[in-house]
Design a protein around this motif. Structure first.
Motif, PDB file in Angstrom:
ATOM      1  N   LEU A   7      34.230  38.699  34.918  1.00 39.81           N
ATOM      2  CA  LEU A   7      35.512  39.209  34.403  1.00 39.81           C
ATOM      3  C   LEU A   7      36.698  38.503  35.056  1.00 39.81           C
ATOM      4  CD1 LEU A   7      34.737  43.040  34.196  1.00 39.81           C
ATOM      5  CD2 LEU A   7      34.914  41.397  32.302  1.00 39.81           C
ATOM      6  N   ALA A   8      36.584  38.235  36.352  1.00 40.72           N
ATOM      7  CA  ALA A   8      37.675  37.557  37.058  1.00 40.72           C
ATOM      8  C   ALA A   8      37.847  36.123  36.564  1.00 40.72           C
ATOM      9  CB  ALA A   8      37.412  37.569  38.563  1.00 40.72           C
ATOM     10  N   GLY A  12      41.137  34.906  34.690  1.00 40.93           N
ATOM     11  CA  GLY A  12      41.867  33.776  35.261  1.00 40.93           C
ATOM     12  C   GLY A  12      42.044  32.645  34.270  1.00 40.93           C
ATOM     13  N   ALA A  13      40.974  32.323  33.546  1.00 42.25           N
ATOM     14  CA  ALA A  13      41.033  31.235  32.565  1.00 42.25           C
ATOM     15  C   ALA A  13      41.969  31.582  31.412  1.00 42.25           C
ATOM     16  CB  ALA A  13      39.634  30.922  32.048  1.00 42.25           C
ATOM     17  N   GLY A  14      41.772  32.751  30.833  1.00 47.79           N
ATOM     18  CA  GLY A  14      42.610  33.161  29.698  1.00 47.79           C
ATOM     19  C   GLY A  14      44.052  33.398  30.083  1.00 47.79           C
ATOM     20  N   GLY A  15      44.233  34.039  31.218  1.00 48.25           N
ATOM     21  CA  GLY A  15      45.598  34.329  31.674  1.00 48.25           C
ATOM     22  C   GLY A  15      46.387  33.080  31.995  1.00 48.25           C
ATOM     23  N   SER A  16      45.738  32.105  32.594  1.00 44.84           N
ATOM     24  CA  SER A  16      46.461  30.880  32.951  1.00 44.84           C
ATOM     25  C   SER A  16      46.880  30.100  31.712  1.00 44.84           C
ATOM     26  CB  SER A  16      45.618  30.007  33.889  1.00 44.84           C
ATOM     27  OG  SER A  16      44.422  29.609  33.255  1.00 44.84           O
ATOM     28  N   GLY A  85      40.220  29.769  35.956  1.00 41.64           N
ATOM     29  CA  GLY A  85      38.889  30.352  36.144  1.00 41.64           C
ATOM     30  C   GLY A  85      38.401  30.208  37.573  1.00 41.64           C
ATOM     31  N   THR A  86      38.670  29.049  38.154  1.00 37.47           N
ATOM     32  CA  THR A  86      38.292  28.836  39.561  1.00 37.47           C
ATOM     33  C   THR A  86      39.040  29.790  40.475  1.00 37.47           C
ATOM     34  OG1 THR A  86      37.800  26.512  39.119  1.00 37.47           O
ATOM     35  CG2 THR A  86      38.188  27.119  41.417  1.00 37.47           C
ATOM     36  N   ALA A  87      40.327  29.961  40.213  1.00 35.65           N
ATOM     37  CA  ALA A  87      41.121  30.893  41.015  1.00 35.65           C
ATOM     38  C   ALA A  87      40.582  32.322  40.859  1.00 35.65           C
ATOM     39  CB  ALA A  87      42.583  30.830  40.597  1.00 35.65           C
ATOM     40  N   ALA A  89      37.464  33.157  40.190  1.00 40.25           N
ATOM     41  CA  ALA A  89      36.195  33.231  40.906  1.00 40.25           C
ATOM     42  C   ALA A  89      36.423  33.361  42.414  1.00 40.25           C
ATOM     43  CB  ALA A  89      35.343  32.003  40.605  1.00 40.25           C
ATOM     44  N   LEU A  90      37.388  32.601  42.919  1.00 40.74           N
ATOM     45  CA  LEU A  90      37.692  32.683  44.353  1.00 40.74           C
ATOM     46  C   LEU A  90      38.223  34.070  44.719  1.00 40.74           C
ATOM     47  CD1 LEU A  90      39.295  29.170  44.930  1.00 40.74           C
ATOM     48  CD2 LEU A  90      37.041  29.956  45.694  1.00 40.74           C
ATOM     49  N   LEU A  91      39.059  34.606  43.863  1.00 41.02           N
ATOM     50  CA  LEU A  91      39.582  35.949  44.100  1.00 41.02           C
ATOM     51  C   LEU A  91      38.463  36.987  44.084  1.00 41.02           C
ATOM     52  CD1 LEU A  91      42.076  37.719  44.541  1.00 41.02           C
ATOM     53  CD2 LEU A  91      42.277  37.903  42.060  1.00 41.02           C
ATOM     54  N   ALA A  92      37.541  36.840  43.145  1.00 44.67           N
ATOM     55  CA  ALA A  92      36.411  37.770  43.076  1.00 44.67           C
ATOM     56  C   ALA A  92      35.528  37.668  44.310  1.00 44.67           C
ATOM     57  CB  ALA A  92      35.588  37.505  41.821  1.00 44.67           C
ATOM     58  N   ALA A  93      35.403  36.465  44.846  1.00 44.36           N
ATOM     59  CA  ALA A  93      34.594  36.273  46.056  1.00 44.36           C
ATOM     60  C   ALA A  93      35.220  36.961  47.268  1.00 44.36           C
ATOM     61  CB  ALA A  93      34.405  34.788  46.334  1.00 44.36           C
ATOM     62  N   LEU A  94      36.539  37.060  47.263  1.00 46.06           N
ATOM     63  CA  LEU A  94      37.234  37.716  48.372  1.00 46.06           C
ATOM     64  C   LEU A  94      37.175  39.230  48.297  1.00 46.06           C
ATOM     65  CD1 LEU A  94      40.415  35.461  48.601  1.00 46.06           C
ATOM     66  CD2 LEU A  94      38.459  35.476  50.150  1.00 46.06           C
ATOM     67  N   VAL A  95      36.947  39.752  47.093  1.00 50.09           N
ATOM     68  CA  VAL A  95      36.941  41.204  46.890  1.00 50.09           C
ATOM     69  C   VAL A  95      35.630  41.799  47.159  1.00 50.09           C
ATOM     70  CG1 VAL A  95      37.204  43.031  45.184  1.00 50.09           C
ATOM     71  CG2 VAL A  95      38.768  41.115  45.191  1.00 50.09           C
TER      72      VAL A  95
END
Length: 95
Positions: A7-8, A12-16, A85-87, A89-95
């Protein structure tokens, strides 16, 4: 990969891609040209001084102005989506 990560990445991909034109416009790269007094105008002025009075084709300013006037190409949309999308994924990894 968990559901939150998927989902993240999607958000991220769609929002950007959706926000890229808004951000370009806010910076001064509008559909009718570079807005006077904007950040884009400052970039254009700096680029013109550095290049002897003109903005070089293919420069960052020229590419951003093209995107501001005509929208993102398919390639540019894919690049922006990849970064978003990468951003995500990174955010999801931090959560």
């Amino acid at each position: 990969m968990g559901l939150i990560t998927i989902l993240a990445v999607a958000a991220g991909a769609g929002g950007s891609v959706a926000l890229a034109p808004v951000i370009l416009g806010a910076a001064g790269f509008t559909t009718v040209g570079i807005a006077a007094g904007s950040y884009a105008a400052g970039m254009m002025s700096t680029a013109a001084v550095a290049n002897g009075g003109g903005v070089a084709a293919g420069s960052v300013v020229a590419v951003l102005q093209s995107a501001g006037m005509a929208g993102l190409s398919g390639t540019a949309s894919a690049a922006v989506a990849s970064i978003g999308g990468t951003a995500g994924a990174l955010l999801a990894a931090l959560v």
